[in-house]
Design a protein around this motif. Structure first.
Motif, mmCIF file in Angstrom:
data_model
loop_
_atom_site.group_PDB
_atom_site.id
_atom_site.type_symbol
_atom_site.label_atom_id
_atom_site.label_comp_id
_atom_site.label_asym_id
_atom_site.label_seq_id
_atom_site.Cartn_x
_atom_site.Cartn_y
_atom_site.Cartn_z
ATOM 1 N N MET A 1 -54.646 -32.461 19.866
ATOM 2 C CA MET A 1 -53.814 -31.660 20.747
ATOM 3 C C MET A 1 -53.333 -30.420 19.993
ATOM 4 N N PHE A 2 -53.187 -29.346 20.732
ATOM 5 C CA PHE A 2 -52.698 -28.091 20.168
ATOM 6 C C PHE A 2 -51.452 -27.693 20.941
ATOM 7 N N ARG A 3 -50.364 -27.476 20.220
ATOM 8 C CA ARG A 3 -49.080 -27.108 20.841
ATOM 9 C C ARG A 3 -48.846 -25.611 20.703
ATOM 10 N N HIS A 4 -48.352 -25.003 21.776
ATOM 11 C CA HIS A 4 -48.056 -23.567 21.828
ATOM 12 C C HIS A 4 -46.672 -23.430 22.453
ATOM 13 N N ILE A 5 -45.693 -23.062 21.643
ATOM 14 C CA ILE A 5 -44.315 -22.939 22.110
ATOM 15 C C ILE A 5 -43.849 -21.516 21.844
ATOM 16 N N VAL A 6 -43.324 -20.880 22.888
ATOM 17 C CA VAL A 6 -42.879 -19.493 22.763
ATOM 18 C C VAL A 6 -41.470 -19.378 23.332
ATOM 19 N N LEU A 7 -40.608 -18.685 22.614
ATOM 20 C CA LEU A 7 -39.274 -18.339 23.099
ATOM 21 C C LEU A 7 -39.244 -16.834 23.323
ATOM 22 N N PHE A 8 -39.000 -16.423 24.566
ATOM 23 C CA PHE A 8 -38.930 -15.015 24.933
ATOM 24 C C PHE A 8 -37.472 -14.630 25.144
ATOM 25 N N ARG A 9 -36.967 -13.723 24.344
ATOM 26 C CA ARG A 9 -35.610 -13.197 24.546
ATOM 27 C C ARG A 9 -35.755 -11.976 25.452
ATOM 28 N N ILE A 10 -35.337 -12.134 26.710
ATOM 29 C CA ILE A 10 -35.502 -11.091 27.724
ATOM 30 C C ILE A 10 -34.527 -9.948 27.457
ATOM 31 N N HIS A 11 -35.038 -8.724 27.552
ATOM 32 C CA HIS A 11 -34.179 -7.551 27.381
ATOM 33 C C HIS A 11 -33.100 -7.521 28.469
ATOM 34 N N ASP A 12 -31.936 -7.050 28.104
ATOM 35 C CA ASP A 12 -30.782 -7.098 28.999
ATOM 36 C C ASP A 12 -30.976 -6.323 30.309
ATOM 37 N N SER A 43 -33.996 -21.020 29.405
ATOM 38 C CA SER A 43 -33.153 -21.854 28.561
ATOM 39 C C SER A 43 -31.801 -22.037 29.239
ATOM 40 N N LEU A 44 -31.248 -23.211 29.107
ATOM 41 C CA LEU A 44 -29.915 -23.467 29.655
ATOM 42 C C LEU A 44 -28.827 -22.825 28.798
ATOM 43 N N ASP A 45 -29.145 -22.516 27.558
ATOM 44 C CA ASP A 45 -28.191 -21.911 26.630
ATOM 45 C C ASP A 45 -28.419 -20.400 26.605
ATOM 46 N N GLU A 46 -27.481 -19.644 27.170
ATOM 47 C CA GLU A 46 -27.606 -18.195 27.229
ATOM 48 C C GLU A 46 -26.616 -17.482 26.305
ATOM 49 N N ARG A 47 -26.133 -18.186 25.285
ATOM 50 C CA ARG A 47 -25.179 -17.556 24.374
ATOM 51 C C ARG A 47 -25.775 -16.355 23.653
ATOM 52 N N LYS A 48 -27.067 -16.344 23.429
ATOM 53 C CA LYS A 48 -27.741 -15.230 22.747
ATOM 54 C C LYS A 48 -28.529 -14.375 23.731
ATOM 55 N N GLY A 49 -28.250 -14.521 25.027
ATOM 56 C CA GLY A 49 -28.961 -13.774 26.054
ATOM 57 C C GLY A 49 -29.881 -14.683 26.840
ATOM 58 N N ARG A 50 -30.615 -14.083 27.755
ATOM 59 C CA ARG A 50 -31.555 -14.850 28.581
ATOM 60 C C ARG A 50 -32.817 -15.132 27.772
ATOM 61 N N VAL A 51 -33.175 -16.394 27.695
ATOM 62 C CA VAL A 51 -34.352 -16.829 26.956
ATOM 63 C C VAL A 51 -35.242 -17.634 27.898
ATOM 64 N N VAL A 52 -36.521 -17.280 27.908
ATOM 65 C CA VAL A 52 -37.519 -18.051 28.660
ATOM 66 C C VAL A 52 -38.277 -18.897 27.648
ATOM 67 N N VAL A 53 -38.409 -20.174 27.965
ATOM 68 C CA VAL A 53 -39.110 -21.127 27.103
ATOM 69 C C VAL A 53 -40.465 -21.430 27.728
ATOM 70 N N GLU A 54 -41.510 -21.264 26.913
ATOM 71 C CA GLU A 54 -42.861 -21.652 27.317
ATOM 72 C C GLU A 54 -43.285 -22.774 26.380
ATOM 73 N N ASP A 55 -43.558 -23.935 26.932
ATOM 74 C CA ASP A 55 -43.914 -25.112 26.136
ATOM 75 C C ASP A 55 -45.227 -25.658 26.692
ATOM 76 N N ALA A 56 -46.323 -25.459 25.922
ATOM 77 C CA ALA A 56 -47.647 -25.830 26.408
ATOM 78 C C ALA A 56 -48.366 -26.731 25.418
ATOM 79 N N THR A 57 -49.129 -27.649 25.971
ATOM 80 C CA THR A 57 -50.009 -28.490 25.170
ATOM 81 C C THR A 57 -51.428 -28.314 25.708
ATOM 82 N N PHE A 58 -52.359 -28.057 24.790
ATOM 83 C CA PHE A 58 -53.772 -27.898 25.121
ATOM 84 C C PHE A 58 -54.558 -29.060 24.543
#
Length: 93
Positions: A1-12, A43-58
């Motif tokens: 399995m190959f894991r690909h996890i990305v955290l995107f900090r969305i611009h304000d 992400s449910l935690d927005e203390r550092k701004g809006r974050v989109v979580v991408e969690d993929a398994t190939f």
């Protein structure tokens, strides 16, 4: 399995509606061949701004590489580069 996890900090300046549309597009990648699991969500935690979580398994690194070169992924990558900064964690499980 190959894991690909990305955290995107969305611009304000990016609207919530646009972020939601992008998340919907990215979540559709669950249908891509070789994907075992895929989640794209805010992400449910927005203390550092809006974050989109991408969690993929190939199934394999090769499946990920095919996905990576697909025009839909390239387009999404271009969009995300315009609206966010990101951090990637890839590894073989």
């Amino acid at each position: 399995m190959f894991r690909h996890i990305v955290l995107f900090r969305i611009h304000d300046h990016v609207s919530d509606a646009y972020v939601d549309a992008v998340i919907d597009t990215m979540q559709s990648f669950v249908l891509f061949p070789g994907v075992v699991s895929w989640t794209t969500t805010r992400s449910l935690d927005e203390r550092k701004g809006r974050v989109v979580v991408e969690d993929a398994t190939f199934e394999s690194r090769e499946a990920f590489e095919r996905f990576r070169g697909d025009p839909a992924h390239v387009s999404a990558g271009t969009t995300m580069s315009e609206i966010s900064d990101w951090w990637v964690g890839d590894y073989e499980a």
